[in-house]
Design a protein around this motif. Structure first.
Motif, PDB file in Angstrom:
ATOM      1  N   CYS A  14     -20.847  75.736  68.674  1.00  0.00           N
ATOM      2  CA  CYS A  14     -20.662  74.443  69.330  1.00  0.00           C
ATOM      3  C   CYS A  14     -20.339  73.358  68.309  1.00  0.00           C
ATOM      4  CB  CYS A  14     -21.912  74.084  70.121  1.00  0.00           C
ATOM      5  SG  CYS A  14     -21.904  72.428  70.823  1.00  0.00           S
ATOM      6  N   SER A  15     -21.082  73.323  67.207  1.00  0.00           N
ATOM      7  CA  SER A  15     -20.846  72.291  66.204  1.00  0.00           C
ATOM      8  C   SER A  15     -19.467  72.429  65.569  1.00  0.00           C
ATOM      9  CB  SER A  15     -21.933  72.349  65.122  1.00  0.00           C
ATOM     10  OG  SER A  15     -21.931  73.607  64.476  1.00  0.00           O
ATOM     11  N   GLU A  16     -18.993  73.681  65.403  1.00  0.00           N
ATOM     12  CA  GLU A  16     -17.659  73.872  64.831  1.00  0.00           C
ATOM     13  C   GLU A  16     -16.584  73.418  65.814  1.00  0.00           C
ATOM     14  OE1 GLU A  16     -14.910  74.611  61.973  1.00  0.00           O
ATOM     15  OE2 GLU A  16     -17.106  74.526  61.820  1.00  0.00           O
ATOM     16  N   ARG A  17     -16.779  73.689  67.089  1.00  0.00           N
ATOM     17  CA  ARG A  17     -15.814  73.193  68.096  1.00  0.00           C
ATOM     18  C   ARG A  17     -15.794  71.670  68.114  1.00  0.00           C
ATOM     19  NH1 ARG A  17     -17.916  77.447  71.347  1.00  0.00           N
ATOM     20  NH2 ARG A  17     -19.259  75.979  72.453  1.00  0.00           N
ATOM     21  N   ARG A  18     -16.957  71.075  67.964  1.00  0.00           N
ATOM     22  CA  ARG A  18     -17.035  69.612  67.928  1.00  0.00           C
ATOM     23  C   ARG A  18     -16.308  69.064  66.702  1.00  0.00           C
ATOM     24  NH1 ARG A  18     -22.994  67.316  67.917  1.00  0.00           N
ATOM     25  NH2 ARG A  18     -22.975  68.527  65.979  1.00  0.00           N
ATOM     26  N   ARG A  19     -16.477  69.713  65.569  1.00  0.00           N
ATOM     27  CA  ARG A  19     -15.775  69.290  64.351  1.00  0.00           C
ATOM     28  C   ARG A  19     -14.265  69.350  64.530  1.00  0.00           C
ATOM     29  NH1 ARG A  19     -16.470  69.701  59.214  1.00  0.00           N
ATOM     30  NH2 ARG A  19     -14.967  71.422  59.118  1.00  0.00           N
ATOM     31  N   GLN A  20     -13.771  70.454  65.074  1.00  0.00           N
ATOM     32  CA  GLN A  20     -12.340  70.647  65.202  1.00  0.00           C
ATOM     33  C   GLN A  20     -11.733  69.760  66.292  1.00  0.00           C
ATOM     34  OE1 GLN A  20     -10.513  72.395  63.172  1.00  0.00           O
ATOM     35  NE2 GLN A  20     -12.251  73.195  62.015  1.00  0.00           N
ATOM     36  N   THR A  21     -12.520  69.421  67.293  1.00  0.00           N
ATOM     37  CA  THR A  21     -12.012  68.573  68.368  1.00  0.00           C
ATOM     38  C   THR A  21     -11.827  67.142  67.897  1.00  0.00           C
ATOM     39  OG1 THR A  21     -13.088  69.942  70.037  1.00  0.00           O
ATOM     40  CG2 THR A  21     -12.463  67.705  70.693  1.00  0.00           C
ATOM     41  N   ILE A  22     -12.783  66.635  67.126  1.00  0.00           N
ATOM     42  CA  ILE A  22     -12.726  65.239  66.693  1.00  0.00           C
ATOM     43  C   ILE A  22     -11.618  65.042  65.674  1.00  0.00           C
ATOM     44  CG2 ILE A  22     -14.024  63.411  65.542  1.00  0.00           C
ATOM     45  CD1 ILE A  22     -16.548  64.726  66.708  1.00  0.00           C
ATOM     46  N   TYR A  94     -18.322  65.697  61.201  1.00  0.00           N
ATOM     47  CA  TYR A  94     -19.557  66.464  61.077  1.00  0.00           C
ATOM     48  C   TYR A  94     -19.428  67.507  59.969  1.00  0.00           C
ATOM     49  CZ  TYR A  94     -20.982  64.426  65.526  1.00  0.00           C
ATOM     50  OH  TYR A  94     -21.329  63.538  66.527  1.00  0.00           O
ATOM     51  N   LEU A  95     -20.513  67.679  59.232  1.00  0.00           N
ATOM     52  CA  LEU A  95     -20.553  68.721  58.212  1.00  0.00           C
ATOM     53  C   LEU A  95     -21.002  70.031  58.839  1.00  0.00           C
ATOM     54  CD1 LEU A  95     -22.281  66.724  55.318  1.00  0.00           C
ATOM     55  CD2 LEU A  95     -19.832  67.137  55.641  1.00  0.00           C
ATOM     56  N   ARG A  96     -20.696  71.108  58.165  1.00  0.00           N
ATOM     57  CA  ARG A  96     -21.183  72.421  58.611  1.00  0.00           C
ATOM     58  C   ARG A  96     -22.644  72.543  58.198  1.00  0.00           C
ATOM     59  NH1 ARG A  96     -15.799  73.651  56.989  1.00  0.00           N
ATOM     60  NH2 ARG A  96     -14.568  74.496  58.729  1.00  0.00           N
ATOM     61  N   SER A  97     -23.499  72.010  59.040  1.00  0.00           N
ATOM     62  CA  SER A  97     -24.922  71.937  58.725  1.00  0.00           C
ATOM     63  C   SER A  97     -25.710  72.105  60.009  1.00  0.00           C
ATOM     64  CB  SER A  97     -25.255  70.586  58.075  1.00  0.00           C
ATOM     65  OG  SER A  97     -26.642  70.408  57.938  1.00  0.00           O
ATOM     66  N   SER A 101     -25.252  65.752  60.527  1.00  0.00           N
ATOM     67  CA  SER A 101     -24.903  65.133  59.255  1.00  0.00           C
ATOM     68  C   SER A 101     -23.400  64.943  59.214  1.00  0.00           C
ATOM     69  CB  SER A 101     -25.374  65.997  58.083  1.00  0.00           C
ATOM     70  OG  SER A 101     -25.118  65.362  56.853  1.00  0.00           O
ATOM     71  N   VAL A 102     -22.961  63.768  58.815  1.00  0.00           N
ATOM     72  CA  VAL A 102     -21.540  63.454  58.776  1.00  0.00           C
ATOM     73  C   VAL A 102     -21.165  62.981  57.379  1.00  0.00           C
ATOM     74  CG1 VAL A 102     -21.519  62.823  61.219  1.00  0.00           C
ATOM     75  CG2 VAL A 102     -21.854  61.053  59.488  1.00  0.00           C
ATOM     76  N   SER A 103     -19.876  62.994  57.106  1.00  0.00           N
ATOM     77  CA  SER A 103     -19.391  62.528  55.808  1.00  0.00           C
ATOM     78  C   SER A 103     -17.891  62.326  55.866  1.00  0.00           C
ATOM     79  CB  SER A 103     -19.735  63.539  54.713  1.00  0.00           C
ATOM     80  OG  SER A 103     -19.163  63.149  53.469  1.00  0.00           O
ATOM     81  N   PRO A 104     -17.369  61.352  55.120  1.00  0.00           N
ATOM     82  CA  PRO A 104     -15.917  61.292  54.943  1.00  0.00           C
ATOM     83  C   PRO A 104     -15.465  62.496  54.115  1.00  0.00           C
ATOM     84  CG  PRO A 104     -17.000  59.240  54.262  1.00  0.00           C
ATOM     85  CD  PRO A 104     -18.064  60.259  54.436  1.00  0.00           C
TER      86      PRO A 104
END
Length: 203
Positions: A14-22, A94-97, A101-104
């Motif tokens: 889910c978190s990876e899908r969220r990363r790729q969607t944003i 989002y970071l892979r964590s 956790s987020v980061s530029p």
């Protein structure tokens, strides 16, 4: 999708899908990560990026003594300021964590003597209690109050019952201050003051 929560049993996918969607990898990540302080200086040269980064720092300022984790006690302003960075050179993701956790897209590998300043800058994104609580509250649907859950309402304590009086007993007496006593020296002082004031008015 920006602040949606992931179920406990599907955190990784889910978190990876969220990363790729944003922000998809093809439009976001370069081969080499730029230095975060260099990226910040690049942001300051652009009026929009500079003002939005300043809003993010102001509205997502963490405060450990606050129940919400935010200095301004306002999740909505923090999330709005965070989302305003998307599309600028400071675009966070989002970071892979396992935690939020987020980061530029930058790092501090080539900071030299400014390594501490670079770490503080990145930690405002990666380890920001205010931003993390705001995202969690939005995803859980508890962002109406800044307490992480609906804030408890203050209840006024009930008034004490009036005192009861036995039949035939006298009513309670009220305390009165003792009468003021005026001494002779006080009267003489007042008379002297009055005479001086009257003399000044005549002259």
């Amino acid at each position: 999708m920006l602040f949606c929560s992931c179920p406990p049993g599907d955190q990784s996918a889910c978190s990876e899908r969220r990363r790729q969607t944003i922000v998809p990898v093809c439009s976001y990540e370069d081969k080499e990560r730029p230095n975060c302080l260099v990226l910040q200086e690049s942001c300051k040269t652009n009026y929009i990026c500079r003002s939005r980064l300043a809003d993010f720092f102001a509205n997502c300022q963490p405060e450990p003594r606050s129940l919400s984790g935010c200095l301004k006690e306002n999740y909505a302003d923090c999330l709005l300021s965070y989302s305003g960075l998307i599309g600028t050179v400071m675009t966070p993701n989002y970071l892979r964590s396992p935690k939020i956790s987020v980061s530029p897209y930058c790092d501090c590998s080539s900071s030299g003597n400014s390594k501490d300043d670079c770490d503080k800058f990145t930690e405002f994104f990666t380890d920001n209690t205010c931003l993390r609580n705001a995202i969690q509250a939005f995803g859980n649907g508890t962002d109406v109050g800044v307490c992480g859950s609906p804030c408890p309402r203050y209840k006024q304590p009930p008034l004490p019952p009036p005192p009861t009086r036995r039949p035939g007993s006298a009513p309670p007496t009220l305390w009165m201050p003792p009468p003021r006593t005026t001494t002779t020296s006080t009267l003489e002082t007042r008379a002297s003051t009055t005479s001086v004031a009257a003399y000044r008015l005549r002259n």
